[in-house]
Design a protein around this motif. Structure first.
Motif, short mmCIF file in Angstrom:
data_model
loop_
_atom_site.label_atom_id
_atom_site.label_comp_id
_atom_site.label_asym_id
_atom_site.label_seq_id
_atom_site.Cartn_x
_atom_site.Cartn_y
_atom_site.Cartn_z
N THR A 177 0.82 -1.23 -0.10
CA THR A 177 -0.06 0.07 -0.02
C THR A 177 0.92 1.14 -0.01
O THR A 177 1.87 1.31 0.58
CB THR A 177 -0.89 0.14 1.41
OG1 THR A 177 -1.90 -0.91 1.04
CG2 THR A 177 -1.52 1.37 1.73
N ALA A 224 1.21 -6.42 -6.01
CA ALA A 224 -0.18 -5.90 -6.15
C ALA A 224 -0.01 -4.58 -5.40
O ALA A 224 0.87 -4.52 -4.32
CB ALA A 224 -1.32 -6.80 -5.37
N THR A 229 -1.85 -1.01 -3.86
CA THR A 229 -3.09 -0.21 -3.50
C THR A 229 -2.60 1.10 -3.02
O THR A 229 -1.70 1.15 -2.50
CB THR A 229 -3.82 -0.97 -2.20
OG1 THR A 229 -4.31 -2.13 -2.52
CG2 THR A 229 -5.00 -0.05 -1.77
N ALA A 279 -3.11 4.18 -11.70
CA ALA A 279 -4.38 3.57 -11.67
C ALA A 279 -4.40 2.57 -13.21
O ALA A 279 -4.54 1.62 -13.22
CB ALA A 279 -5.66 4.32 -11.64
N ALA A 281 -2.51 -0.04 -10.61
CA ALA A 281 -2.78 0.11 -9.07
C ALA A 281 -4.35 0.08 -8.70
O ALA A 281 -5.19 0.47 -9.62
CB ALA A 281 -2.21 1.18 -8.70
N LYS A 282 -4.59 -0.52 -7.50
CA LYS A 282 -6.01 -0.07 -7.35
C LYS A 282 -6.15 1.16 -6.32
O LYS A 282 -5.37 1.45 -5.39
CB LYS A 282 -6.43 -1.57 -6.10
CG LYS A 282 -7.82 -1.14 -5.30
CD LYS A 282 -8.09 -2.43 -4.74
CE LYS A 282 -9.55 -2.40 -4.10
NZ LYS A 282 -9.66 -3.10 -3.07
N VAL A 340 -8.03 3.66 -3.76
CA VAL A 340 -8.96 3.76 -3.02
C VAL A 340 -9.29 5.12 -2.38
O VAL A 340 -8.21 6.18 -2.59
CB VAL A 340 -8.80 2.65 -1.57
CG1 VAL A 340 -8.62 1.10 -2.13
CG2 VAL A 340 -7.45 3.14 -1.04
N ALA A 374 -5.96 -2.63 3.46
CA ALA A 374 -5.80 -3.46 2.26
C ALA A 374 -4.70 -4.42 2.51
O ALA A 374 -4.67 -5.53 1.91
CB ALA A 374 -5.94 -2.56 1.22
#
Ligand code: FVH
Length: 298
Positions: free
Chosen positions: A12, A33, A35, A48, A52-53, A55, A64
């Protein structure tokens, strides 16, 4: 055929300025991964599109993943994001916080304590790189880390993705201290270079011709720091002296007169010369310039 894949630690990122974005991009490219959260959501758009996720809140981003990397403007912004309303009530137990925001040693130690009180593990970092050096190993960029050695070892592989890693001790403040020490030396070098360029400013000398001479000279002089360290360790400031303090102080009027003749303010040089003169007055003429360090320390 079964694929031999090991899942990479999800990360993250809090903070997507120039540096946070550069860091995040390397983790995505390496298959982690990612976030992300940023106070200004528009700055997350680039990552993004790279996978990337994104939030909406810092609290969601922290929830996350276990490994949380912060790269914010300064300690006040870290305070606002972590201790402020965004994360109020968020359980940080079991969270691994890695704070790459430039801080003072005291701020880093306070942050480590803040994390410990909430059951989070903490590593502080000082980035010795600018954004274009991130993810480009041949540039030599690296990050100082300090705080929990266990935590550093647990995440070293992940932390090595954007830049080299140099662990400097359990004291959470040491990464910041090393960072500020090296950057302070850099500003001293920039100050010297500024004075040098000022001296030729009004002459028919191409700054581009001076630049390589200047760079080579600074590189040639840089190893002097090893002799300084050796003298500090031994306490003998006459060890290996090549250019005595007395000789160098005798040369200072030449530098000041040249500055005056060139219409250049001596304000960058004078404070250092003043310390040299004080040292000479204390009877250190046969020594190196190392005694200046002791004059600086209260
Ligand atoms: N860029 C560099 O050359 C240097 C190299 C060495 C290390 N530094 C340090 O890295 C930290 C981040 O620097 P940066 O280059 O990413 O800085 P910015 O592009 O200005 O982005 C700042 C981010 O911080 C967010 N932010 C600022 N204030 C707050 C706040 N009160 N609450 C929440 N977030 C905040 C900002 O968000 P936004 O303005 O986009 O909403 C950016 O994400 C820094 O410590 C350097 O010293 C970089």
């Amino acid at each position: 055929m079964a694929q031999n894949t090991v899942e990479k630690t999800p990360v993250t990122m809090l903070g997507l300025g120039a540096m946070g974005t550069a860091l995040g991009r390397t983790w995505l490219a390496a298959g982690h991964a990612l976030t992300v959260w940023n106070r200004t959501p528009a700055r997350a758009a680039a990552l993004a599109t790279e996978g990337a996720k994104v939030v909406d809140t810092a609290a969601e981003a922290v929830a996350a993943n276990t490994l949380i990397v912060l790269c914010l403007l300064d300690d006040t912004s870290v305070d606002e994001v972590l201790a402020g309303t965004d994360l109020a009530g968020t359980d940080l137990a079991g969270t691994d916080l890695v704070n790459l925001t430039t801080s003072t040693p005291a701020q880093a130690r306070a942050r480590a304590e803040w994390a410990r009180e909430r059951g989070a593990r903490y590593l502080d970092g000082g980035i010795m790189a600018v954004p274009p050096m991130i993810g480009v190993p041949e540039t030599g960029g690296y990050v100082f880390y300090s705080g929990s050695r266990n935590l550093f070892e647990r995440h070293q592989e992940t932390l090595s993705v954007p830049a080299g890693t140099t662990y400097v001790g359990e004291d959470a403040g040491f990464a910041a201290l090393h960072d500020v020490a090296l950057l302070s030396a850099m500003y001293g070098m920039f100050a010297g270079a500024a004075h040098a360029f000022a001296l030729i400013r009004k002459e028919d000398i191409d700054p581009a011709a001076l630049a390589p001479l200047l760079a080579d000279w600074l590189v040639a002089m840089a190893p002097a720091v090893h002799q300084t360290a050796d003298q500090l360790r031994s306490g003998d400031y006459t060890k290996g002296v090549v250019s005595s303090l007395a000789m160098q102080v005798a040369g200072t009027p030449t530098f000041l007169s040249t500055a005056e003749q060139q219409g250049v303010s001596p304000e960058l040089l004078s404070p250092y010369f003043e310390l040299m003169r004080r040292l000479l007055a204390e009877g250190s003429g046969e020594e190196d310039l190392t005694g200046v360090i002791d004059l600086l320390v209260n």
